[in-house]
Structures are given as C-alpha cells and as structure tokens.
Motif scaffolding. Sequence first.
Motif, PDB file in Angstrom:
ATOM      1  N   ALA A   1      92.405  32.199 108.835  1.00 44.27           N
ATOM      2  CA  ALA A   1      92.348  31.602 110.170  1.00 44.27           C
ATOM      3  C   ALA A   1      90.904  31.388 110.613  1.00 44.27           C
ATOM      4  O   ALA A   1      90.580  30.367 111.230  1.00 44.27           O
ATOM      5  N   ASP A   2      90.022  32.344 110.257  1.00 45.42           N
ATOM      6  CA  ASP A   2      88.635  32.196 110.746  1.00 45.42           C
ATOM      7  C   ASP A   2      87.748  31.449 109.745  1.00 45.42           C
ATOM      8  O   ASP A   2      86.553  31.289 109.972  1.00 45.42           O
ATOM      9  N   GLY A   3      88.353  30.991 108.657  1.00 43.98           N
ATOM     10  CA  GLY A   3      87.600  30.139 107.738  1.00 43.98           C
ATOM     11  C   GLY A   3      86.747  30.906 106.741  1.00 43.98           C
ATOM     12  O   GLY A   3      85.989  30.295 105.974  1.00 43.98           O
ATOM     13  N   THR A   4      86.836  32.248 106.727  1.00 42.69           N
ATOM     14  CA  THR A   4      86.105  33.009 105.713  1.00 42.69           C
ATOM     15  C   THR A   4      86.626  32.641 104.322  1.00 42.69           C
ATOM     16  O   THR A   4      85.855  32.515 103.363  1.00 42.69           O
ATOM     17  N   ILE A   5      87.932  32.503 104.231  1.00 44.95           N
ATOM     18  CA  ILE A   5      88.543  31.939 103.019  1.00 44.95           C
ATOM     19  C   ILE A   5      88.822  30.468 103.316  1.00 44.95           C
ATOM     20  O   ILE A   5      89.411  30.139 104.346  1.00 44.95           O
ATOM     21  N   THR A   6      88.368  29.597 102.415  1.00 42.40           N
ATOM     22  CA  THR A   6      88.468  28.166 102.667  1.00 42.40           C
ATOM     23  C   THR A   6      89.593  27.552 101.846  1.00 42.40           C
ATOM     24  O   THR A   6      89.600  27.674 100.617  1.00 42.40           O
ATOM     25  N   VAL A   7      90.499  26.869 102.500  1.00 38.07           N
ATOM     26  CA  VAL A   7      91.557  26.137 101.806  1.00 38.07           C
ATOM     27  C   VAL A   7      91.101  24.695 101.629  1.00 38.07           C
ATOM     28  O   VAL A   7      90.742  24.029 102.602  1.00 38.07           O
ATOM     29  N   ARG A   8      91.077  24.251 100.375  1.00 40.11           N
ATOM     30  CA  ARG A   8      90.478  22.944 100.078  1.00 40.11           C
ATOM     31  C   ARG A   8      91.456  22.077  99.289  1.00 40.11           C
ATOM     32  O   ARG A   8      92.196  22.587  98.441  1.00 40.11           O
ATOM     33  N   PRO A   9      91.432  20.765  99.507  1.00 35.61           N
ATOM     34  CA  PRO A   9      92.290  19.868  98.715  1.00 35.61           C
ATOM     35  C   PRO A   9      91.776  19.774  97.270  1.00 35.61           C
ATOM     36  O   PRO A   9      90.601  19.464  97.047  1.00 35.61           O
ATOM     37  N   SER A  10      92.658  20.032  96.313  1.00 41.79           N
ATOM     38  CA  SER A  10      92.291  20.002  94.891  1.00 41.79           C
ATOM     39  C   SER A  10      91.559  18.728  94.510  1.00 41.79           C
ATOM     40  O   SER A  10      90.574  18.748  93.761  1.00 41.79           O
ATOM     41  N   HIS A  11      92.087  17.591  94.989  1.00 41.30           N
ATOM     42  CA  HIS A  11      91.578  16.292  94.543  1.00 41.30           C
ATOM     43  C   HIS A  11      90.077  16.142  94.779  1.00 41.30           C
ATOM     44  O   HIS A  11      89.408  15.406  94.056  1.00 41.30           O
ATOM     45  N   ASP A  12      89.549  16.851  95.799  1.00 43.00           N
ATOM     46  CA  ASP A  12      88.110  16.751  96.069  1.00 43.00           C
ATOM     47  C   ASP A  12      87.291  17.608  95.119  1.00 43.00           C
ATOM     48  O   ASP A  12      86.056  17.615  95.192  1.00 43.00           O
ATOM     49  N   HIS A  13      87.999  18.307  94.221  1.00 44.70           N
ATOM     50  CA  HIS A  13      87.306  19.153  93.239  1.00 44.70           C
ATOM     51  C   HIS A  13      87.700  18.750  91.808  1.00 44.70           C
ATOM     52  O   HIS A  13      87.768  19.603  90.934  1.00 44.70           O
ATOM     53  N   ALA A  14      87.961  17.474  91.615  1.00 47.77           N
ATOM     54  CA  ALA A  14      88.320  16.947  90.291  1.00 47.77           C
ATOM     55  C   ALA A  14      89.517  17.680  89.690  1.00 47.77           C
ATOM     56  O   ALA A  14      89.672  17.762  88.478  1.00 47.77           O
ATOM     57  N   THR A  15      90.352  18.189  90.584  1.00 43.02           N
ATOM     58  CA  THR A  15      91.457  19.041  90.148  1.00 43.02           C
ATOM     59  C   THR A  15      92.769  18.533  90.722  1.00 43.02           C
ATOM     60  O   THR A  15      92.778  17.908  91.779  1.00 43.02           O
ATOM     61  N   VAL A  16      93.856  18.766  90.008  1.00 46.14           N
ATOM     62  CA  VAL A  16      95.192  18.514  90.535  1.00 46.14           C
ATOM     63  C   VAL A  16      96.018  19.781  90.348  1.00 46.14           C
ATOM     64  O   VAL A  16      95.819  20.530  89.392  1.00 46.14           O
TER      65      VAL A  16
END
Lengths: 439, 439
Positions: free
Chosen positions: A96-111
């Motif tokens: 919730a406080d952003g210490t752990i970041t949830v990121r879209p795979s596609h922006d990391h050359a990943t699926v």
Amino acid sequence: MTGRPTGAPATGGTARAARDAANARAVARLTGARPVLETVALAGDVVPGMTGRTILVSGPPMPWREYEGGQRRAVIGAALHEGLARDEAEAEKLLADGTITVRPSHDHATVGSLTGVCTASMPVVVVRDEASGRRAFCRMNEGADRASLTFGVWDDGVGARLRHVTDVVSPALAEVLRHLGGLPLTPLIRRALAMGDDLHSRHKAAGALFRAAVLDAVLDLSRGGVTERHRALAAYLRSAEYLFLHLVMAAAKAAADSASGIAGSTLVTAMNLNEKWFGLRVSGLGDRWFTAPLPPVSTLRGRLYDGRTTDDLAYVGGESLITETVGLGGMAAAAAMPLQDHSAGTPPEMLRLTERMYRITLAEHPEYRIPALAYRGVPCGIDVLRVAGTGVVPAIHLGATLRDGGHAGAVLFHPPLEPFRQAAALLSAQPPHTPTTPV
Amino acid sequence: MTGRPTGAPATGGTARAARDAANARAVARLTGARPVLETVALAGDVVPGMTGRTILVSGPPMPWREYEGGQRRAVIGAALHEGLARDEAEAEKLLADGTITVRPSHDHATVGSLTGVCTASMPVVVVRDEASGRRAFCRMNEGADRASLTFGVWDDGVGARLRHVTDVVSPALAEVLRHLGGLPLTPLIRRALAMGDDLHSRHKAAGALFRAAVLDAVLDLSRGGVTERHRALAAYLRSAEYLFLHLVMAAAKAAADSASGIAGSTLVTAMNLNEKWFGLRVSGLGDRWFTAPLPPVSTLRGRLYDGRTTDDLAYVGGESLITETVGLGGMAAAAAMPLQDHSAGTPPEMLRLTERMYRITLAEHPEYRIPALAYRGVPCGIDVLRVAGTGVVPAIHLGATLRDGGHAGAVLFHPPLEPFRQAAALLSAQPPHTPTTPV
C-alpha cells in the motif's frame, strides 16, 4: 524469409502508402524473429529494471488498491516468498505504501502466465531473438500442480514447489542449455503446429520434442553418472505440461517487441489482461495501453476440469495472449483439433475460426504453417484497423482459473472490440507520415 | 426379387445372423487387443518355426524362382549376412535347391516392412496382446539410412548397420524394456493419432513419445554412468524415424491374428504384397491367401524424394499394410494432415478418404480416434463383403522403393478389388452355419 502482406484497408493514397510501408516493416520484424532459448536465470540477475522489491504482474497497469482477487493473492504470496514481509498484514502495508512495487511485466521485457507474478529470486527463461538481438523473459513454469502462484494460489506447498524449481530444476536446465549452446525454438514450434499443438493451450507435441532434446543432452552430460539434479529435471519434464508455453511466450514477446515502435504501423504488439481489464498495444502508438473492462466470465466457452462451469471462474490476469499476437493459440485453432472442446466446439468450427482471423491480420507466417489448411501460414500480425473495420476480434485460447485460485481448464476468449476501435481511431486521426528514424 | 441393403450379400436371414455374430466376435478381438512391447530378441530365439536356414519374406507365398527384384536382392543379402553362403552364386544355388528356405512371414506370427527379410540372427521386436495372449514379431528397424535390406539394398554398409542394431542397439533397448516391465502401445498409438500420425507412413509423434519414455528409463538405469550402448540407443532413436512403425506392425499382427479363424467372419485379417502379387486373408477362411497381380507402379500417388517419379519405383513386397487392417495408415488419413502430399492430396480429400473407409468397415475403434472427425473411432475391421459390394478398396499408405533399391518416399496405394471379390464369393457360397467350437 518474411511474411507476405495481404493488403490494407482503403484510406487516402499517401496515408495508406505510409501505413503499408510501416506495416510491412513491422510484419517483417514479427515474422523474421528467430527465437533461441538461451538459459534460465534469476529474474533479479537478468530482467531489466528488476529490483529486490519489484513484483511483476500481468496486464495493463492498474493501481494496487484495485487488485482484489487472484492477482492480489499471488502478489502477496510472492512478497512472502521473497521474504519482503513476515506476514500478509505487513505485505499489505508495504504494498500500500509503495515500499514493494507492483509493475507491469511488459515494461520489463517480460510476460507472465495468468497472474504473472515474478520476483527477483524467481527463475525466468531467457529467450533471445537472433534477428533483432532482443531478449525477453517469462518466469519458469511451476510444474504440474493445479495450485500455483500462476493460478492465484499461495500456500506452503506452492512455496516448496517454487523453491524446487528455483534451486534444482532451473540450474539443471541452465546446464543443459549451456551444453547445447542454446536451443532454437522456431523448428520446435513449426513441428508442433503439424502435431496438434496451438502453442497456447496445447503443448503436448512441443513438450515431447523439447523433453527428448533435453534428455539427450542430459545423457551427454552424464557419462560419469546421472546427478539427482538431472533426475529431478527429467521428472519435472514428465509432468510440467505448460513449460513450453513459457518458452513460446518469451519467444513471442521478443518478436513482438522487435515489431513495436514503428511509426504509422497499425499492428498489435501486445494483448493482455489483469483481473479487470483487457489491454492492447499497437506498434505505431508505442507503449500506450488501450483498455476496456473484461467481459463476464460467463461469456467464456470451453470444457473445464471436475465438472466446473464458467460461473466458477475468475479472471486473474494473463499475458499468454502474446502467443496470439504472433499468430499462435486461438489464431492457429485449425492446427489444434484436439482442443475443439476447449475452443470453437467442432472441427469445422476450428477451421472457420482460423479462417476468420485472416480477415484481421496483415500476413501469413512463413515458418508457422497449418497442415489442415494445406500448409497455409498462420494468420499473423493483427491489424487494429481491420479489427475495427470488420468487428472481428482475435480468437484467444486462454487458461482458466477458479475464483478461489487453481487451474480449471482452457477456454475460448473473445476480447472486447472497444480498445481496437480506440487505437484505430487514434491512428486514423494522425497525420500521414513515414518513419524517419530507425527504431 | 426384392432389394437388399448396400454392401450386404443376398442371403437368407439365418446366414446373415450367423455372419453378424461371427463378425461381432472378430471385431471384439481386433479392437479389444492391448498390445505391449515386451522385448527385442533374436528371431531364432523367439519366432515360431524359425530355423538357422529360414529366411522370412513379405507377401503371399511365391516360388523362389519368380523373385526377380528387390526381394531377391534382399534374400540373397540376408543369406550372406547370416553366413549361409560365401557368395551370391552359392546363395543362389542353396536357395534354388531349397537348402535355404524362403518362408512367408505371416506363417511365423511375423510381419515384415517392405522386403521383410529376416534371418535367425536378426533382432525382432516382440509384442504381446494382453487380451489374447498372442505374440507377434517384426524385425528391428535398420535405422535412418535409405539404403537397407528393408528397401532391397545389400552392401557392406547395410551389413555394418545391421550388426550395430543387432549387437548394440537391440540389447540396450531390451534392457530398457526389462527395466520398464514392457511398454503398453495402445496409449502411445492413441496419443499419436491426435498428433498428426497415421501410424503407417508417419510416426513423428509416436516416435517422440517413445523416445522420451526410453530416454527416461535410460537415465533411471544410468545412476552410475551412461554406457556406450545406451548412448548408441539414444543416437539410434534420434534418427530411426520408422522404428515405431515396426512396433505398430507387430501390435497389429497380434490383434489381427487374434481375430482370425472365426468361422463365418468376413473380416480381413491380413493384407500384404510381394514383388508381384497383392494378397489378403479373411478370418472365416483361415490361412488361405486371395491374390491378384499388383497394379502398375504408375498408378501410385505421392511425393517422392529427390524429384523421383512413380516410374522410378518398383514393388519389393510389404506387410506394413497390417496397420490398415486394424484401421490405421490410409484408413486413418484424416488424422494425418501432414501426409497430404503423400496421400490424397488436400486436407478435404484426406477427410473424404477416411470417411469413405467407414463404408467398408465393420466397426469404429474404441481407442484409436481422430480429432479432425470429432473423435470418431478409426474405420476398423475391413469387410470383404462390403468391399465387394461397394467396389471401394482399402486406402493404404505405403513406403516407396526405388527400382534399384532404397527408400524413395511414401505413396497412396489402392489394392486390386479382385481378391476381395473372390473371398466374398467364396464366403457367400458357403452354407450358413454358426461357430460351434471356440477358436
């Protein structure tokens, strides 16, 4: 070899010529890709932009607070597995406080498959497109158990299986791939299409061919005796039916990325979903996502395990749709008659499903061919203008997940038309131009 | 006179009821067979009636002096390989005076691929039908080289490869099968039919599945290190594309033999050919062969290697037609779209080819099913009365051999109608009766 463009919609002459040229370039990249499985490595060591506190997920970006189902469970499970939190409450707080970041795979050359969660200490397959030099990644398949992070389940068993894949299976597979000097995937995909696989919901042929190749290499490596690690790899390969899907996903992502960012091109370079939204990207519009809410799960069609119905299902995200982006999966339904109960229903309908897809695609893949269509190349290179113009949406073979998590079978999914229309409208409104810089 | 159903002979109700009962028994045996690959052994040790001076050949019986082509070359080669003669002249003499005996494989529970030659010191695969307890045999495949005794070639290279298969590969495979406790073939055949194999001209899926199973067992056997013999087996499995054909042939022979000798049954239990004649057997007529001259090779249809045409071909015998006898091969063309160029030509014609076969068969196989026909069972149990009544002959996928020997590709073969008519006439003329003794 490149794909054969099959025409373009009627627009003004100049704009049309520019668009055709852009699409020809995009198609050449997409169909010219030659993916090679290089290795298996920890995400933190190879995935660009990955940090110790990053958790990748499938789907177009969505604020963390809006995740409520299988993806939320999987992200929290991944945080605990990674040791980022001692318990769920702490994980919730740090997310919730952003210490752990949830990121879209596609922006990391990943699926990612289904939930798509991946943390730094998890192993990913590394596929390099020899034509473009691009690499793409997909987390290693967790194995045959229906309960897994992929399918939105987190418990001690899931954790133990994940550690086994990380500590034992992946290093063994990496050793085999080092010995082989990498494994070209195009020949395996081509052969599997002639053996009943669609390379999304079905990988039985590709899996058998891959398994035989790996076991041969293991024998080569074992003159002095077979190690427990290699025996564990062999056992994993006997049951991990969807491992090859993860290889194809990374291969397709590398190909699609190589075709992205071409100014004026109307070719779809990504389709995915999170718990709530379907999203797509278009080559000429870069990294922007066009989204729409997912249709009710009751609109899905297919046979499920244990007598379950589509009412028991829930969306948990998914980026295996990248296989449809390169012409496999539901686009290649005609190649995979064994999937009929999980897809269009009957053999003639499987043929018609693929035949319809030629109306919305720019090319026929020169390597991926369908014997049941007299070796016609798979319909490849989805054109948002054609989708918008015809109202025909891509046919997608999707893994199905139970509301409470777990693998439930495979279904036929039709994405919403709206994001294709949005992208088409934006591209049609843009002034005609030709690309001026290499991409 | 009143009309009669198409395909059914004009007989009274009693005769028809007896025939239906006999055919139901024959079909139950044919489709109820559960073949298990037991081992690989020397023909002299396991094939019934085999002597040190016996040479088995494919086809209905023919006097030795009438063999002029590939089978003659192969028999002489086999005699030299076996050490029965020092040179060709002596072999000719001993064959002419009967010191060396040329015998039809089928009378020794054996079937042969193409020329079908087999001597006592050659290895055969041993398949046991668990339902009937019957065993059947087929010589081990010689490997990937287009020049082989199977294809009517004899030279030092052929001899060396044969010794390698006998001395190295076969004992290694026997060891694996001992470790596995035998390998059930029905599941492999069933899965391969869903993966583009017809199990006669194409075995790519079955071969990959078999290879993976064998390699897994080799790893199990190799904790202390991989032996050269096992490495040779692995190398052989990488290239011996038609090994699995030989397993299916023995499986089909065991099944067909279990359905033979049922009084009144009009079911075909064997089809084969030598250099000159096509032959068939019918269950209710026991071991008698019904024969007709082979059609000109120019009537064969298919794609050949190296731009060869059917004019370059010659018949050299063959008993792989036993696969069609149980509903595989050309009968199952609809399952094997990748064979289209070697068979009916187009995907719709492949479907029609199999659909036509239901007109001449008594059953649909309960295990062997075709996804492209909505999982309908393969047309199984060829009925000589239906063939005679409709004029439709079985569709056969045949390996093609060059005039001078060597593998030339695969073709579609239509056997002559006459022997089916002869057998049908004889069965129709027989007085109606019901079987009174178990067979």
